[in-house]
Design a protein around this motif. Structure first.
Motif, PDB file in Angstrom:
ATOM      1  N   TRP A  14       0.948  -1.222   0.086  1.00 34.91           N
ATOM      2  CA  TRP A  14       0.108   0.084  -0.072  1.00 34.91           C
ATOM      3  C   TRP A  14       0.769   1.241   0.158  1.00 34.91           C
ATOM      4  O   TRP A  14       0.571   2.132  -0.849  1.00 34.91           O
ATOM      5  CB  TRP A  14      -1.002  -0.136   1.073  1.00 34.91           C
ATOM      6  CG  TRP A  14      -1.971   1.117   1.462  1.00 34.91           C
ATOM      7  CD1 TRP A  14      -3.114   1.170   0.939  1.00 34.91           C
ATOM      8  CD2 TRP A  14      -1.623   2.364   1.932  1.00 34.91           C
ATOM      9  NE1 TRP A  14      -3.772   2.163   1.472  1.00 34.91           N
ATOM     10  CE2 TRP A  14      -2.762   3.198   1.892  1.00 34.91           C
ATOM     11  CE3 TRP A  14      -0.523   3.155   2.480  1.00 34.91           C
ATOM     12  CZ2 TRP A  14      -2.793   4.477   2.374  1.00 34.91           C
ATOM     13  CZ3 TRP A  14      -0.659   4.519   3.014  1.00 34.91           C
ATOM     14  CH2 TRP A  14      -1.561   4.941   3.039  1.00 34.91           C
ATOM     15  N   HIS A  72       1.150   4.405  -2.554  1.00 32.16           N
ATOM     16  CA  HIS A  72       0.811   5.844  -2.161  1.00 32.16           C
ATOM     17  C   HIS A  72       2.018   6.589  -2.476  1.00 32.16           C
ATOM     18  O   HIS A  72       1.721   7.891  -3.169  1.00 32.16           O
ATOM     19  CB  HIS A  72       0.551   5.786  -0.499  1.00 32.16           C
ATOM     20  CG  HIS A  72      -0.279   6.875  -0.172  1.00 32.16           C
ATOM     21  ND1 HIS A  72      -1.343   6.859  -0.192  1.00 32.16           N
ATOM     22  CD2 HIS A  72       0.283   8.247   0.478  1.00 32.16           C
ATOM     23  CE1 HIS A  72      -2.139   7.965   0.298  1.00 32.16           C
ATOM     24  NE2 HIS A  72      -0.926   8.763   0.682  1.00 32.16           N
ATOM     25  N   PHE A  75       1.668   7.419  -6.266  1.00 31.60           N
ATOM     26  CA  PHE A  75       0.993   8.489  -6.718  1.00 31.60           C
ATOM     27  C   PHE A  75       1.131   9.751  -6.141  1.00 31.60           C
ATOM     28  O   PHE A  75       0.781  10.866  -6.504  1.00 31.60           O
ATOM     29  CB  PHE A  75      -0.562   8.301  -6.341  1.00 31.60           C
ATOM     30  CG  PHE A  75      -1.281   7.275  -7.014  1.00 31.60           C
ATOM     31  CD1 PHE A  75      -1.504   7.378  -8.392  1.00 31.60           C
ATOM     32  CD2 PHE A  75      -1.660   6.024  -6.529  1.00 31.60           C
ATOM     33  CE1 PHE A  75      -2.019   6.647  -9.284  1.00 31.60           C
ATOM     34  CE2 PHE A  75      -2.682   5.089  -7.289  1.00 31.60           C
ATOM     35  CZ  PHE A  75      -2.741   5.112  -8.639  1.00 31.60           C
ATOM     36  N   ARG A  76       2.110   9.713  -5.205  1.00 31.97           N
ATOM     37  CA  ARG A  76       2.612  11.163  -4.786  1.00 31.97           C
ATOM     38  C   ARG A  76       4.261  11.453  -5.497  1.00 31.97           C
ATOM     39  O   ARG A  76       4.697  12.549  -5.117  1.00 31.97           O
ATOM     40  CB  ARG A  76       3.203  10.817  -3.332  1.00 31.97           C
ATOM     41  CG  ARG A  76       1.811  11.083  -2.549  1.00 31.97           C
ATOM     42  CD  ARG A  76       2.092  11.154  -1.041  1.00 31.97           C
ATOM     43  NE  ARG A  76       3.023  12.251  -0.671  1.00 31.97           N
ATOM     44  CZ  ARG A  76       2.517  13.655  -0.421  1.00 31.97           C
ATOM     45  NH1 ARG A  76       1.312  13.748  -0.678  1.00 31.97           N
ATOM     46  NH2 ARG A  76       3.321  14.327  -0.140  1.00 31.97           N
ATOM     47  N   ALA A  93      -5.915   3.177  -5.149  1.00 27.70           N
ATOM     48  CA  ALA A  93      -5.208   4.166  -4.369  1.00 27.70           C
ATOM     49  C   ALA A  93      -5.760   4.045  -2.883  1.00 27.70           C
ATOM     50  O   ALA A  93      -5.035   4.308  -1.912  1.00 27.70           O
ATOM     51  CB  ALA A  93      -5.275   5.568  -4.879  1.00 27.70           C
ATOM     52  N   GLY A 150      -4.987   0.481  -1.749  1.00 31.69           N
ATOM     53  CA  GLY A 150      -3.194   0.185  -2.190  1.00 31.69           C
ATOM     54  C   GLY A 150      -3.032  -1.109  -2.703  1.00 31.69           C
ATOM     55  O   GLY A 150      -1.893  -1.662  -2.783  1.00 31.69           O
ATOM     56  N   THR A 191       7.748  10.484   1.737  1.00 35.73           N
ATOM     57  CA  THR A 191       6.562   9.538   1.894  1.00 35.73           C
ATOM     58  C   THR A 191       6.144   9.351   3.491  1.00 35.73           C
ATOM     59  O   THR A 191       5.164   9.764   3.781  1.00 35.73           O
ATOM     60  CB  THR A 191       6.364   8.556   0.935  1.00 35.73           C
ATOM     61  OG1 THR A 191       6.730   8.663  -0.214  1.00 35.73           O
ATOM     62  CG2 THR A 191       4.873   8.210   1.047  1.00 35.73           C
ATOM     63  N   GLY A 212      -6.366   7.728  -9.171  1.00 39.41           N
ATOM     64  CA  GLY A 212      -5.572   7.610  -7.983  1.00 39.41           C
ATOM     65  C   GLY A 212      -4.933   8.858  -7.354  1.00 39.41           C
ATOM     66  O   GLY A 212      -4.723   9.047  -6.242  1.00 39.41           O
ATOM     67  N   THR A 248      -5.300  10.212  -3.651  1.00 42.99           N
ATOM     68  CA  THR A 248      -4.124  10.308  -2.839  1.00 42.99           C
ATOM     69  C   THR A 248      -3.934  11.799  -2.424  1.00 42.99           C
ATOM     70  O   THR A 248      -3.610  12.018  -1.371  1.00 42.99           O
ATOM     71  CB  THR A 248      -2.894   9.619  -3.681  1.00 42.99           C
ATOM     72  OG1 THR A 248      -3.112   8.264  -4.028  1.00 42.99           O
ATOM     73  CG2 THR A 248      -1.491  10.045  -2.756  1.00 42.99           C
ATOM     74  N   HIS A 249      -4.264  12.658  -3.047  1.00 44.49           N
ATOM     75  CA  HIS A 249      -4.086  14.101  -2.765  1.00 44.49           C
ATOM     76  C   HIS A 249      -5.038  14.610  -2.246  1.00 44.49           C
ATOM     77  O   HIS A 249      -4.930  15.556  -1.346  1.00 44.49           O
ATOM     78  CB  HIS A 249      -3.460  14.634  -4.160  1.00 44.49           C
ATOM     79  CG  HIS A 249      -2.289  14.240  -4.466  1.00 44.49           C
ATOM     80  ND1 HIS A 249      -1.208  14.751  -3.943  1.00 44.49           N
ATOM     81  CD2 HIS A 249      -1.850  13.137  -5.419  1.00 44.49           C
ATOM     82  CE1 HIS A 249      -0.046  13.906  -4.655  1.00 44.49           C
ATOM     83  NE2 HIS A 249      -0.449  13.299  -5.457  1.00 44.49           N
ATOM     84  N   PHE A 254      -8.128  11.036   0.201  1.00 47.04           N
ATOM     85  CA  PHE A 254      -7.527  10.313   1.436  1.00 47.04           C
ATOM     86  C   PHE A 254      -7.222  10.981   2.460  1.00 47.04           C
ATOM     87  O   PHE A 254      -7.493  10.686   3.868  1.00 47.04           O
ATOM     88  CB  PHE A 254      -6.354   9.426   1.037  1.00 47.04           C
ATOM     89  CG  PHE A 254      -5.818   8.456   1.741  1.00 47.04           C
ATOM     90  CD1 PHE A 254      -6.473   7.528   2.209  1.00 47.04           C
ATOM     91  CD2 PHE A 254      -4.728   8.742   2.501  1.00 47.04           C
ATOM     92  CE1 PHE A 254      -5.976   6.512   3.226  1.00 47.04           C
ATOM     93  CE2 PHE A 254      -4.158   7.980   3.513  1.00 47.04           C
ATOM     94  CZ  PHE A 254      -4.988   6.701   3.748  1.00 47.04           C
TER      95      PHE A 254
END
Lengths: 137, 199
Positions: free
Chosen positions: A25, A29, A32-33, A94, A97, B103, B185, B189-190, B193
């Protein structure tokens, strides 16, 4: 008996997904960042080498074990459908995950919560079957 | 003697996390093997098979299928479960998944400690978020799975079918689907979440 060979390829796939950390997961994450190259490297390498091997198989007209030629059933191009469907999938990917393959692998890795994720995925598939006639295709 | 040392150092080597290039090549090998065996590389259709097995054909023709034709796919998925067991039981990495510092820092800012948020400590699943113990944990697991299952069937494929096989066959619909994967996604994520974590 033939299914045993698919089971063996599946075992290999499971080991690969776990050892590559693609089932994590946290890796998804991070992807996607845009904070690591790891997942992009895995998918990129798989696509390039996959394309190369598919090209060779088609070029040499190699016969599969079922006696067929290597081909891909082309899908009808629908921008709306594929963008919408992909986005819904991406939202889920997302959040939990993991995509379908890793759900099974993680279950084997001892994450029993994946039973619930798999149940959710089956429920989602079932719901699609009920409402598909109302969706743009 | 020499052989046993080599065998144990080989075991140690493959117990390390695998480099992305090795992993990518191994996934390409899975695609090539499945293709050679005359089948496609796609996992999400197993969910459709479950619906069909549960009698889904009575409510929608979409689930009317010959289940025998899907046994190979179920066998592949069961293999995946066994592979996951082998990898974490006999080939466990010495350290939790080494995600990037940025992260880790970001996650701790929204209340997710790493790797402590994973009860197993190996960095595969944040069991503090996805679990049976809280209503929120159950809803996230079920809801996220639902979106994956719905989206995969609507788009006729998941990551293995579109992002790997489809792209390897230069399919434009697959490329568009993968772009969709990223739209969803990135949105999750941004924006969604962090909001869910703040609830």
């Amino acid at each position: 008996m033939k299914n045993i060979s698919f089971l063996i390829v599946g075992v290999f796939f499971g080991i690969v997904m776990a050892k590559s950390e693609a089932v994590s997961w946290f890796r998804i994450h991070e992807m996607f960042r845009f904070e690591s190259f790891h997942m992009y490297g895995i998918i990129g390498t798989a696509v390039v080498l996959g394309a190369l091997s598919m090209w060779v198989m088609k070029k040499t007209k190699m016969k599969t074990l079922r006696g067929t030629l290597v081909a891909y059933n082309p899908m009808k191009l629908s921008l709306k459908r594929h963008l919408l469907a992909g986005s819904v999938f991406g939202l889920g990917w997302a959040l939990v995950g993991c995509c379908p393959g890793p759900m099974y692998v993680l279950l084997g890795s001892g994450y029993t919560i994946m039973l619930l994720v798999l149940a959710g995925a089956t429920l989602g598939t079932f719901t699609y079957g009920l409402v598909m006639k109302y969706l743009p295709h | 003697m020499g052989l046993s040392i080599n065998a144990s150092s080989f075991w140690e080597l493959i117990s390390q996390p695998w480099h992305w290039s090795v992993s990518g090549a191994a996934i390409a090998l899975v695609l090539a093997l499945m293709t050679w065996m005359g089948r496609s590389f796609g996992v999400s259709t197993t969910f459709k098979a479950f619906c069909s097995a549960a009698g889904g054909g009575r409510v929608s023709d979409f689930f009317k299928m010959n289940l025998k034709d899907e046994f190979w796919r179920i066998a592949f998925a069961i293999g995946g479960v066994i592979g996951g067991y082998i990898a974490t039981t006999f080939l466990a990495s010495p350290e939790p998944v080494a995600i990037s510092e940025s992260t880790i820092e970001y996650l701790s800012g929204i209340g997710i400690a790493y790797p402590e948020s994973d009860a197993q400590g190996i960095g595969f699943v944040p069991t503090s978020i996805l679990n049976f113990e809280s209503l929120k944990g159950v809803l996230i697991a079920l809801g996220g799975g639902f979106l994956v299952g719905f989206g995969a069937r609507y788009g006729d494929g998941c990551t293995s079918g579109h992002a790997i096989s489809g792209l390897a066959h230069f399919q434009l619909p697959s490329l568009i689907t993968v772009i969709g994967f990223f739209i969803g996604g990135l949105l999750m994520t941004h924006f969604i979440f962090p909001f869910l974590m703040a609830l």
